[in-house]
Design an enzyme around this catalytic site. Structure first.
Site, PDB file in Angstrom:
ATOM      1  N   SER A 190      -9.648   1.591   2.298  1.00 21.10           N
ATOM      2  CA  SER A 190      -9.231   2.504   2.333  1.00 21.10           C
ATOM      3  C   SER A 190      -7.902   1.275   0.996  1.00 21.10           C
ATOM      4  O   SER A 190      -7.501   2.026   0.008  1.00 21.10           O
ATOM      5  CB  SER A 190      -7.916   3.266   2.570  1.00 21.10           C
ATOM      6  N   LYS A 218       1.007  -1.249   0.099  1.00 24.59           N
ATOM      7  CA  LYS A 218      -0.059  -0.550  -0.200  1.00 24.59           C
ATOM      8  C   LYS A 218       0.633   1.264  -0.283  1.00 24.59           C
ATOM      9  O   LYS A 218       1.788   1.384   0.972  1.00 24.59           O
ATOM     10  CB  LYS A 218      -1.018   0.178   0.583  1.00 24.59           C
ATOM     11  N   SER A 277     -10.015  -1.116   7.145  1.00 21.70           N
ATOM     12  CA  SER A 277      -9.205  -0.664   5.815  1.00 21.70           C
ATOM     13  C   SER A 277      -8.646  -2.225   4.822  1.00 21.70           C
ATOM     14  O   SER A 277      -8.204  -1.721   3.599  1.00 21.70           O
ATOM     15  CB  SER A 277      -8.218   0.745   5.137  1.00 21.70           C
TER      16      SER A 277
HETATM   17  N1  GLN Z   1     -13.510   3.842   5.896  1.00 24.72           N
HETATM   18  C1  GLN Z   1     -12.607   4.604   7.809  1.00 24.72           C
HETATM   19  C2  GLN Z   1     -11.983   5.421   7.515  1.00 24.72           C
HETATM   20  O1  GLN Z   1     -12.398   6.744   6.352  1.00 24.72           O
HETATM   21  C3  GLN Z   1     -11.255   3.362   7.822  1.00 24.72           C
HETATM   22  C4  GLN Z   1      -9.958   3.857   7.309  1.00 24.72           C
HETATM   23  C5  GLN Z   1      -8.730   2.764   7.465  1.00 24.72           C
HETATM   24  O2  GLN Z   1      -9.126   1.780   8.233  1.00 24.72           O
HETATM   25  N2  GLN Z   1      -7.932   3.819   6.994  1.00 24.72           N
HETATM   26  O3  GLN Z   1     -11.739   6.608   8.267  1.00 24.72           O
END
Ligand code: GLN
Length: 474
Positions: free
Chosen positions: A154, A79, A178
């Protein structure tokens, strides 16, 4: 079948028996990338040249009979919020478009030591803020199962890369879900490890008290393999711990006590998702596991707890991007103040700005620490409830996402996007491990994932339960 379509576990066996070479694996992987990438757009940066060099190096090592690392020759996507020495690391933000780290994250050092081969840096929501991969400043990754749909976020690029066979393994980061949500949307396995199991050194932080780097793979065994490589104490991250995963080779499904929290099967869960997850629970029941209905009151506080703590920590963490040390600096400004303001105005996207503003407000002197204190008190209450549950259950089973993947552009309201995380938030808030395992497909060929949640440092039990399901449910 092409080599890139196989699991890491299988490839390692083939390599060890000299049935294929690392170079052949990487050739097949890049053939796939070249074919699919124009459509899927899983990667921000590809590292083809280095990957081929590495594969040749690994083949030499195999030929000379040297001791091999446990991920020898396995392609992996990383990532793009995980620092890679001399390879651009952007967090999918204009702010870091040209940022090239001078060091590797600890997990990357561990991948190198294990002889894994990085194929590229995967797309994500900007600074890992989002659930669909759509807030990336650079591209929209598509769901390989149906390209009109999002891959989840994400870590959408990482999940899509594995699902599309553009990589065999991948690393993501999981703050509120995410790794697990995109794993569920893309039909692959994804683990959020116990907080402190994997070093965060070199991970661009979103909310430091929640962030964990987590593995993706096509099977639970592959995720276990990668987890064993990246986990462990790191002197560069004082929140890490040395721990021994309990060896569950004597795993017996008949002694497994599974809690099914009723609140996770309410109206907010799509019917098809509910059906698939319940089918998996039924499978465990027929296999002899003890299934127990349990309750987790206070679901309505999950999003507020998470977003209060997250935005406060994120606002603080992102203060470093001010045009002085890292990344972008605005070209035009009159004085220092304007340089900060213009840099941040140009460098950050809307979602990042929204969270910085919210976090700054929530932690401002007018608010005192009222919001944070209440969020932490609520978190402690949640901890009490879950600790109690784990006195009578070994694991909990819930849906990973409340729905299947949605269409690109379909969810525009930020609050609706935040609500996508409802099922994944508890493990994030509590720092406990959770794995998403594919459990079926619904309409439009879209995958569905089940979440298995365990106690701190009980990853091994999640792996055993997941592997048991994979092996016996088909
Ligand atoms: N969707 C969640 C957020 O926007 C999780 C993000 C993540 O785990 N990096 O915070």
């Amino acid at each position: 079948m092409k080599l890139n379509e196989l699991t890491a576990t299988k490839l390692i066996e083939l390599l060890k028996n000299k049935k294929c070479s690392a170079l052949e694996i990487i050739e097949d992987t890049f053939d796939e990338i070249e074919k699919k990438e124009p459509e899927i757009e899983a990667f921000i940066t590809l590292t083809k040249e280095a990957a081929f060099e590495n594969a040749k190096r690994v083949d030499k090592k195999i030929a000379s009979g040297e001791k091999l690392g446990s991920l020898t020759g396995i392609p992996i996507a990383v990532k793009d919020n995980i620092c890679t020495k001399d390879v651009r690391t952007t967090a999918a933000s204009n702010m870091l478009e040209n940022f090239v780290p001078t060091y590797n994250a600890t997990v990357v050092e561990k991948l190198n030591a294990a002889d894994a081969i990085m194929v590229g840096k995967a797309n994500l929501d900007e600074f890992a803020m989002g659930s669909s991969c759509e807030t990336s400043a650079f591209k929209r990754t598509k769901n390989p199962h149906n390209i009109e749909y999002v891959p989840g976020g994400s870590s959408g690029g990482s999940a899509a890369a594995v699902a599309a066979n553009e990589s065999v393994l991948a690393l993501g980061s999981d703050t509120g879900g995410s790794v697990r949500l995109p794993a569920s949307f893309c039909g692959v396995v994804g683990l959020r490890p116990t907080y402190g199991a994997v070093s965060r050194y070199g991970l661009l932080p979103l909310a430091s008290s929640f962030d964990q780097i987590g593995p993706f793979g096509k099977t639970v065994a592959d995720v276990e393999l990668l987890f064993n490589v990246i986990s462990g104490k790191d002197l560069k991250d004082s929140t890490t711990m040395n721990f021994k995963t309990k060896n569950n080779s004597d795993f017996d499904v008949k002694s497994l006590k599974i809690g099914v929290p009723e609140e996770y099967f309410g109206d907010f869960i799509e019917e098809e998702v509910k059906k698939s997850v319940l089918k998996m629970i039924e499978f465990f029941k027929h296999s002899g596991a003890q299934i127990k209905k349990v309750n987790v009151p206070h679901m309505e506080y999950m999003l507020p707890i998470y977003y209060v703590i997250l935005t406060i920590e994120a606002a603080s963490n992102l203060a470093r991007y001010d045009g002085m040390c890292f990344g972008l600096r605005a070209k035009e400004f009159k004085d220092l103040e304007e340089m900060y303001a213009n840099t941040r105005e140009e460098g950050f996207g809307d979602e990042v700005k929204r969270r910085i503003i919210l976090g700054t407000f929530l932690s401002s002197s007018e608010s005192g620490s009222a919001y944070m204190q209440r969020a932490i008190a609520a978190k402690n209450e949640l901890l009490r409830i879950y600790n109690e549950l784990f006195e009578s259950c070994d694991i909990l089973i819930t849906p990973t996402g409340s729905a299947q993947a949605f269409r690109l552009g379909e969810v525009c309201d930020p609050i609706k996007m935040y609500a996508m995380d409802l099922c994944t938030l508890a493990p994030s808030i509590l720092g406990i491990p959770a794995i998403s395992v594919p459990c079926g497909k619904g309409q439009n060929n879209l995958p569905i994932g089940t979440q298995l949640i365990g106690q701190r440092y009980c990853e091994q039990l999640l792996f055993e339960a997941g592997k048991f399901f994979e092996k016996n449910s088909l």
